[in-house]
Design a protein around this motif. Sequence first.
Motif, short mmCIF file in Angstrom:
data_model
loop_
_atom_site.label_atom_id
_atom_site.label_comp_id
_atom_site.label_asym_id
_atom_site.label_seq_id
_atom_site.Cartn_x
_atom_site.Cartn_y
_atom_site.Cartn_z
N ARG A 182 4.06 14.54 -11.49
CA ARG A 182 4.34 14.58 -12.93
C ARG A 182 3.17 15.18 -13.70
O ARG A 182 3.35 15.94 -14.66
CB ARG A 182 4.63 13.19 -13.47
N LEU A 183 1.99 14.80 -13.29
CA LEU A 183 0.79 15.33 -13.95
C LEU A 183 0.69 16.83 -13.78
O LEU A 183 0.37 17.56 -14.73
CB LEU A 183 -0.46 14.63 -13.42
N HIS A 184 1.00 17.32 -12.60
CA HIS A 184 0.95 18.78 -12.37
C HIS A 184 2.04 19.48 -13.16
O HIS A 184 1.84 20.60 -13.65
CB HIS A 184 1.09 19.10 -10.87
N PHE B 158 0.84 -1.19 0.00
CA PHE B 158 0.00 0.00 0.00
C PHE B 158 0.88 1.25 0.00
O PHE B 158 0.60 2.23 -0.69
CB PHE B 158 -0.93 -0.04 1.21
N LYS B 159 1.95 1.21 0.82
CA LYS B 159 2.86 2.34 0.93
C LYS B 159 3.54 2.60 -0.41
O LYS B 159 3.66 3.74 -0.87
CB LYS B 159 3.88 2.08 2.03
N THR B 160 4.02 1.54 -1.08
CA THR B 160 4.67 1.72 -2.38
C THR B 160 3.67 2.24 -3.43
O THR B 160 4.01 3.06 -4.28
CB THR B 160 5.29 0.40 -2.88
N ALA B 161 2.42 1.77 -3.33
CA ALA B 161 1.39 2.26 -4.27
C ALA B 161 1.12 3.74 -4.05
O ALA B 161 0.98 4.51 -5.02
CB ALA B 161 0.11 1.45 -4.12
N ILE B 162 1.10 4.18 -2.79
CA ILE B 162 0.85 5.59 -2.49
C ILE B 162 2.03 6.44 -2.97
O ILE B 162 1.82 7.52 -3.56
CB ILE B 162 0.61 5.78 -0.98
N ILE B 163 3.23 5.96 -2.80
CA ILE B 163 4.41 6.70 -3.26
C ILE B 163 4.39 6.84 -4.78
O ILE B 163 4.65 7.92 -5.33
CB ILE B 163 5.71 6.02 -2.76
N LEU C 106 1.77 6.79 -6.70
CA LEU C 106 0.67 7.72 -7.01
C LEU C 106 1.11 9.16 -6.81
O LEU C 106 0.73 10.05 -7.58
CB LEU C 106 -0.56 7.40 -6.17
N GLN C 107 1.85 9.41 -5.73
CA GLN C 107 2.33 10.77 -5.48
C GLN C 107 3.27 11.22 -6.61
O GLN C 107 3.20 12.36 -7.08
CB GLN C 107 3.05 10.84 -4.13
#
Length: 149
Positions: A31-33, A18-23, A25-26
């Motif tokens: 990158r999107l911004h 979960f932690k790696t998935a959140i990282i 996503l961040q």
Amino acid sequence: MKKLDEIMELMTDEMEDFKTAIISLQLLSTRLHELSIPISTEALDKSLNKFLEQQQKENSLKDQVLREIERKLKHARIIPNYLLILVCSLGILSLSLLGYFGYSLRETQNEKFELYQILMETSNEKYQEYFSKNPEVEDNFKQWLEEKK
């Protein structure tokens, strides 16, 4: 207890995932911004100016082509030069032929008139004999005399 240890291990594994998935996503969010293009009037003005310049270039090319066509139309002729030369030369030739034939006709008439004068002045028997032998010549001669009157 064994089961509890297994559940705890599974939970720690799930939390790490979960932690790696959140990282990740961040990272994707940042990158999107960074990649997003802000819409501003400056960008719109630049793209509009580019478009207007292209349109102006195309319009100037069209105007140049139209001016060239108009210039060609002003200097265009309905009848080509070689046809004018041909018609003029035929006209000159026909006028010269008419002059020649008119002159030759007048000369033959003058000759006939001179022959008539000679015949009238001299009453020679040879002429009378010739006319009696050739009545068609006499008829032509009389016909010519009538036309002359």
